[in-house]
Design a protein around this motif. Structure first.
Motif, PDB file in Angstrom:
ATOM      1  N   THR A  72       3.464  24.950  19.658  1.00 60.75           N
ATOM      2  CA  THR A  72       3.492  24.191  18.405  1.00 60.75           C
ATOM      3  C   THR A  72       4.874  23.636  18.067  1.00 60.75           C
ATOM      4  O   THR A  72       5.038  23.023  17.019  1.00 60.75           O
ATOM      5  CB  THR A  72       3.016  25.085  17.249  1.00 60.75           C
ATOM      6  OG1 THR A  72       3.895  26.213  17.163  1.00 60.75           O
ATOM      7  CG2 THR A  72       1.593  25.548  17.465  1.00 60.75           C
ATOM      8  N   TYR A  74       6.694  21.152  19.344  1.00 52.79           N
ATOM      9  CA  TYR A  74       6.788  19.687  19.317  1.00 52.79           C
ATOM     10  C   TYR A  74       6.367  19.152  17.953  1.00 52.79           C
ATOM     11  O   TYR A  74       7.106  18.411  17.310  1.00 52.79           O
ATOM     12  CB  TYR A  74       5.910  19.099  20.429  1.00 52.79           C
ATOM     13  CG  TYR A  74       6.070  17.621  20.617  1.00 52.79           C
ATOM     14  CD1 TYR A  74       6.956  17.122  21.561  1.00 52.79           C
ATOM     15  CD2 TYR A  74       5.338  16.708  19.864  1.00 52.79           C
ATOM     16  CE1 TYR A  74       7.110  15.761  21.751  1.00 52.79           C
ATOM     17  CE2 TYR A  74       5.488  15.343  20.045  1.00 52.79           C
ATOM     18  CZ  TYR A  74       6.369  14.886  20.988  1.00 52.79           C
ATOM     19  OH  TYR A  74       6.532  13.538  21.169  1.00 52.79           O
ATOM     20  N   SER A  75       5.203  19.535  17.488  1.00 51.44           N
ATOM     21  CA  SER A  75       4.713  19.033  16.196  1.00 51.44           C
ATOM     22  C   SER A  75       5.553  19.579  15.039  1.00 51.44           C
ATOM     23  O   SER A  75       5.796  18.882  14.059  1.00 51.44           O
ATOM     24  CB  SER A  75       3.242  19.374  16.003  1.00 51.44           C
ATOM     25  OG  SER A  75       3.045  20.760  16.087  1.00 51.44           O
ATOM     26  N   ASP A 132       5.026  10.234  22.430  1.00 49.13           N
ATOM     27  CA  ASP A 132       4.001  11.196  22.025  1.00 49.13           C
ATOM     28  C   ASP A 132       3.916  12.387  22.969  1.00 49.13           C
ATOM     29  O   ASP A 132       3.154  13.324  22.709  1.00 49.13           O
ATOM     30  CB  ASP A 132       2.623  10.520  21.960  1.00 49.13           C
ATOM     31  CG  ASP A 132       2.517   9.563  20.784  1.00 49.13           C
ATOM     32  OD1 ASP A 132       3.262   9.760  19.795  1.00 49.13           O
ATOM     33  OD2 ASP A 132       1.700   8.628  20.852  1.00 49.13           O
ATOM     34  N   TYR A 133       4.676  12.373  24.060  1.00 47.73           N
ATOM     35  CA  TYR A 133       4.557  13.422  25.069  1.00 47.73           C
ATOM     36  C   TYR A 133       5.837  14.228  25.298  1.00 47.73           C
ATOM     37  O   TYR A 133       5.769  15.397  25.618  1.00 47.73           O
ATOM     38  CB  TYR A 133       4.118  12.812  26.409  1.00 47.73           C
ATOM     39  CG  TYR A 133       2.823  12.062  26.301  1.00 47.73           C
ATOM     40  CD1 TYR A 133       1.611  12.728  26.285  1.00 47.73           C
ATOM     41  CD2 TYR A 133       2.820  10.670  26.193  1.00 47.73           C
ATOM     42  CE1 TYR A 133       0.416  12.032  26.179  1.00 47.73           C
ATOM     43  CE2 TYR A 133       1.632   9.972  26.088  1.00 47.73           C
ATOM     44  CZ  TYR A 133       0.428  10.660  26.078  1.00 47.73           C
ATOM     45  OH  TYR A 133      -0.749   9.981  25.962  1.00 47.73           O
ATOM     46  N   TYR A 159       7.803  19.450  25.838  1.00 50.51           N
ATOM     47  CA  TYR A 159       6.544  18.756  26.088  1.00 50.51           C
ATOM     48  C   TYR A 159       5.599  18.943  24.921  1.00 50.51           C
ATOM     49  O   TYR A 159       5.539  20.008  24.311  1.00 50.51           O
ATOM     50  CB  TYR A 159       5.873  19.309  27.351  1.00 50.51           C
ATOM     51  CG  TYR A 159       6.749  19.205  28.574  1.00 50.51           C
ATOM     52  CD1 TYR A 159       6.906  17.993  29.217  1.00 50.51           C
ATOM     53  CD2 TYR A 159       7.408  20.315  29.067  1.00 50.51           C
ATOM     54  CE1 TYR A 159       7.706  17.888  30.336  1.00 50.51           C
ATOM     55  CE2 TYR A 159       8.216  20.216  30.187  1.00 50.51           C
ATOM     56  CZ  TYR A 159       8.357  19.008  30.822  1.00 50.51           C
ATOM     57  OH  TYR A 159       9.163  18.909  31.908  1.00 50.51           O
ATOM     58  N   ASN A 160       4.849  17.913  24.633  1.00 51.99           N
ATOM     59  CA  ASN A 160       3.808  17.979  23.621  1.00 51.99           C
ATOM     60  C   ASN A 160       2.542  18.461  24.320  1.00 51.99           C
ATOM     61  O   ASN A 160       1.937  17.715  25.092  1.00 51.99           O
ATOM     62  CB  ASN A 160       3.595  16.619  22.956  1.00 51.99           C
ATOM     63  CG  ASN A 160       2.617  16.690  21.807  1.00 51.99           C
ATOM     64  OD1 ASN A 160       2.101  17.753  21.480  1.00 51.99           O
ATOM     65  ND2 ASN A 160       2.360  15.552  21.202  1.00 51.99           N
ATOM     66  N   PRO A 163      -1.077  16.211  22.777  1.00 53.92           N
ATOM     67  CA  PRO A 163      -0.752  14.840  22.399  1.00 53.92           C
ATOM     68  C   PRO A 163      -1.893  14.184  21.618  1.00 53.92           C
ATOM     69  O   PRO A 163      -3.054  14.505  21.810  1.00 53.92           O
ATOM     70  CB  PRO A 163      -0.542  14.132  23.737  1.00 53.92           C
ATOM     71  CG  PRO A 163      -1.250  14.961  24.739  1.00 53.92           C
ATOM     72  CD  PRO A 163      -1.255  16.370  24.205  1.00 53.92           C
TER      73      PRO A 163
END
Length: 165
Positions: A72, A74-75, A132-133, A159-160, A163
């Motif tokens: 979590t 990335y977000s 987005d990645y 890394y996401n 995505p």
């Protein structure tokens, strides 16, 4: 081994080193030996610095791998930090580790009685197709030995894992 010889008048004469030659030899040997001690001390200090830098690079790689494994992160970074405008410098201290659910011992390790701490520069990927990645991360590891402060940088990506399509 001394040899006894007779000179022109028939007196015995001993061949060997005089006291002055022995003292000069010892003095010269001492000067050479003392200068070698300085060389060995410099080599030892250089070795210590390289050892701590190798440890720092290894800790930086471990921290990047740890960051990559967080599902979590990335977000959470996109929500809490303003990385869409400019690169964000994130001090990976206990407060920020708690904020993002990270283990602080990964980012504040003590190895060989040297305390290492890390900062991460996080930004959006330059390629809009990859934003987005991937989040490029420049992780800087800082440490102090005696009164000198050192740092080294390791680069990688977060890394996401989820995505948005």
């Amino acid at each position: 081994m001394m040899q006894t010889m007779k000179d022109d008048q028939g007196k015995q004469k001993e061949n060997g080193f005089t006291l002055l030659e022995v003292v000069l030899s010892i003095t010269l040997l001492t000067i050479i030996t003392v200068s070698m001690f300085g060389f060995f001390q410099q080599a030892y200090l250089f070795n210590q610095l390289n050892q701590s830098k190798t440890v720092a690079v290894s800790l930086g790689h471990n921290a990047l791998v740890y960051l990559e494994k967080q599902d979590t992160l990335y977000s959470a970074l996109l929500e809490h930090e303003d990385i869409r405008i400019s690169p964000t410098l994130l001090e990976l201290d206990e407060m920020n580790c708690k904020k993002y659910g990270l283990n602080p011992s990964v980012f504040l390790p003590i190895v060989n009685n040297v305390v290492y701490h890390m900062t991460a520069e996080i930004q959006l990927h330059q390629d809009p197709k990859l934003q987005d990645y991937l989040l490029p991360v420049r992780l800087t590891v800082h440490w102090q030995v005696k009164e000198a402060t050192y740092e080294t940088t390791v680069e990688g990506y977060i890394y996401n894992n989820q995505p948005t399509m």
